[in-house]
Design an enzyme around this catalytic site. Structure first.
Site, mmCIF file in Angstrom:
data_model
loop_
_atom_site.group_PDB
_atom_site.id
_atom_site.type_symbol
_atom_site.label_atom_id
_atom_site.label_comp_id
_atom_site.label_asym_id
_atom_site.label_seq_id
_atom_site.Cartn_x
_atom_site.Cartn_y
_atom_site.Cartn_z
ATOM 1 N N ASP A 183 3.339 -2.597 8.175
ATOM 2 C CA ASP A 183 2.274 -2.567 7.165
ATOM 3 C C ASP A 183 1.265 -1.468 7.509
ATOM 4 O O ASP A 183 1.161 -1.046 8.664
ATOM 5 C CB ASP A 183 1.584 -3.937 7.125
ATOM 6 C CG ASP A 183 0.859 -4.191 5.814
ATOM 7 O OD1 ASP A 183 0.781 -3.265 4.977
ATOM 8 O OD2 ASP A 183 0.358 -5.318 5.625
ATOM 9 N N GLY A 184 0.508 -1.054 6.524
ATOM 10 C CA GLY A 184 -0.517 -0.030 6.716
ATOM 11 C C GLY A 184 -1.846 -0.641 7.145
ATOM 12 O O GLY A 184 -1.945 -1.849 7.401
ATOM 13 N N ALA A 185 -2.881 0.195 7.223
ATOM 14 C CA ALA A 185 -4.228 -0.286 7.552
ATOM 15 C C ALA A 185 -5.242 0.705 6.984
ATOM 16 O O ALA A 185 -4.915 1.870 6.732
ATOM 17 C CB ALA A 185 -4.405 -0.407 9.064
ATOM 18 N N GLY A 212 -5.935 -2.660 -0.430
ATOM 19 C CA GLY A 212 -5.066 -2.904 -1.580
ATOM 20 C C GLY A 212 -5.141 -4.344 -2.080
ATOM 21 O O GLY A 212 -4.414 -4.724 -2.993
ATOM 22 N N LYS A 222 -6.969 7.378 9.704
ATOM 23 C CA LYS A 222 -7.352 5.960 9.773
ATOM 24 C C LYS A 222 -7.901 5.567 11.142
ATOM 25 O O LYS A 222 -8.380 4.450 11.320
ATOM 26 C CB LYS A 222 -6.132 5.082 9.452
ATOM 27 C CG LYS A 222 -5.461 5.364 8.107
ATOM 28 C CD LYS A 222 -6.281 4.844 6.972
ATOM 29 C CE LYS A 222 -5.658 5.029 5.611
ATOM 30 N NZ LYS A 222 -4.470 4.257 5.350
ATOM 31 N N GLU A 259 -0.920 -10.547 3.820
ATOM 32 C CA GLU A 259 -0.571 -9.642 4.923
ATOM 33 C C GLU A 259 -0.852 -10.298 6.272
ATOM 34 O O GLU A 259 -0.079 -10.154 7.224
ATOM 35 C CB GLU A 259 -1.358 -8.337 4.799
ATOM 36 C CG GLU A 259 -0.918 -7.500 3.617
ATOM 37 C CD GLU A 259 -1.810 -6.300 3.365
ATOM 38 O OE1 GLU A 259 -1.335 -5.333 2.761
ATOM 39 O OE2 GLU A 259 -2.998 -6.322 3.751
ATOM 40 N N GLY A 303 0.818 -1.212 0.000
ATOM 41 C CA GLY A 303 0.000 0.000 0.000
ATOM 42 C C GLY A 303 0.848 1.255 0.000
ATOM 43 O O GLY A 303 2.087 1.195 0.003
ATOM 44 N N SER A 304 0.155 2.407 0.025
ATOM 45 C CA SER A 304 0.865 3.680 -0.138
ATOM 46 C C SER A 304 1.642 4.085 1.115
ATOM 47 O O SER A 304 2.562 4.900 1.028
ATOM 48 C CB SER A 304 -0.131 4.781 -0.527
ATOM 49 O OG SER A 304 -1.112 4.936 0.478
ATOM 50 N N GLY A 325 -6.817 -4.595 3.702
ATOM 51 C CA GLY A 325 -7.195 -5.236 2.451
ATOM 52 C C GLY A 325 -7.683 -4.278 1.386
ATOM 53 O O GLY A 325 -8.092 -4.709 0.310
HETATM 54 C C1 5RP Z 1 -3.428 -3.526 1.415
HETATM 55 C C2 5RP Z 1 -3.661 -2.968 2.762
HETATM 56 C C3 5RP Z 1 -3.133 -1.613 3.044
HETATM 57 O O1 5RP Z 1 -2.256 -1.697 4.124
HETATM 58 C C4 5RP Z 1 -4.265 -0.699 3.388
HETATM 59 O O2 5RP Z 1 -5.179 -0.733 2.296
HETATM 60 C C5 5RP Z 1 -3.790 0.720 3.628
HETATM 61 O O3 5RP Z 1 -3.332 1.248 2.425
HETATM 62 P P1 5RP Z 1 -2.653 2.680 2.324
HETATM 63 O O4 5RP Z 1 -1.405 2.622 3.129
HETATM 64 O O5 5RP Z 1 -2.423 2.851 0.853
HETATM 65 O O6 5RP Z 1 -3.627 3.705 2.870
HETATM 66 O O7 5RP Z 1 -4.252 -3.568 3.625
HETATM 67 O O8 5RP Z 1 -4.085 -4.749 1.260
#
Ligand code: 5RP
Length: 223
Positions: free
Chosen positions: A80-82, A96, A120, A102, A26-27, A94
């Site tokens: 990881d992001g969320a 992304g 978030k 993940e 993700g970003s 999810g």
């Molecule tokens: C990908 C994810 C990402 O961590 C989630 O969608 C957050 O994305 P971003 O950092 O782009 O806001 O779960 O499956």
């Protein structure tokens, strides 16, 4: 100022020489991967595993050593992001489409760092539709079972066609509006035949790193 970048870079400070590192997707995870690459250029020695083809490609491009899963027994730290995080550090992930991989990385990590910007944070999960990965076979019937749990459902699309995950499955985005009991819902969803896994990550986070617009960060550790 980029709050996602600040949160990501703060989390990367916790990586040490010799660690096996899980790369998110993700970003926000993008910025963590960039920072890890920079630290490797400065001498950091790690091995990494990736939660998606996209992140693996990015890591390869940046010179981060990706190892096959057969070469590792555990992961020291995954970053990881969320999409949403509640006050108990339960997550929806999810957005992304990488939720299954993940979750495998997160559960096999000694420490699971989640990096987010402040947007978030929510009181209750569920405003963000919950991604559920299902096998394509009889998808309409599996969706009926999901609806029984009180949501509306939508198959995720990409360019007018169903979106396929790295695992060859499809994603159903389930709109519950408000998820009051995420631990129970996670179990209920995963009991439905045809469901591979869902984006509720409950009791998994070690540390949440929040990035703010003014460049500051805050770390909340799970007790
Ligand atoms: C990908 C994810 C990402 O961590 C989630 O969608 C957050 O994305 P971003 O950092 O782009 O806001 O779960 O499956």
């Amino acid at each position: 100022m980029n709050p996602k970048k600040h949160a990501a870079e703060k989390a990367v400070e916790f990586i040490e020489d010799g660690m096996v590192v899980g790369l998110g997707t993700g970003s926000t995870a993008y910025w963590a991967i960039q920072k890890i690459a920079q630290r490797i250029q400065e001498g950091l020695r790690i091995r990494a595993v990736a939660s998606s083809r996209d992140s693996e490609e990015l890591a390869n491009k940046l010179g981060i050593p990706i190892v096959p899963f057969s070469e590792i027994e555990w992961i020291d730290i995954t970053i990881d992001g969320a999409d949403e995080v509640d006050t108990h550090l339960n997550l929806i992930k999810g957005g992304g489409g990488a939720l299954v991989r993940e979750k495998i990385l997160a559960i096999n990590s000694k420490r699971f760092f989640v990096i987010v910007d402040e947007s978030k944070q929510v009181e209750h999960l569920g405003q963000f539709p919950l991604p559920v990965e299902i096998v394509p076979f009889a998808a309409n019937l599996t969706m009926n079972q999901l609806k029984e749990l009180g949501c509306s459902t939508r198959i995720r699309m990409s360019n007018d066609e169903a979106y396929f995950t790295d695992n060859g499955n499809i994603i159903v985005d389930c709109n519950f509006e408000k998820i009051v009991k995420p631990i129970e819902l996670n179990k209920q969803i995963n009991l439905i035949p045809g469901v591979v896994d869902n984006g509720l990550f409950t009791r998994m986070v070690s540390s949440l790193v929040i990035g703010y617009n003014d460049g500051s960060t805050r770390i909340i550790d799970q007790h």
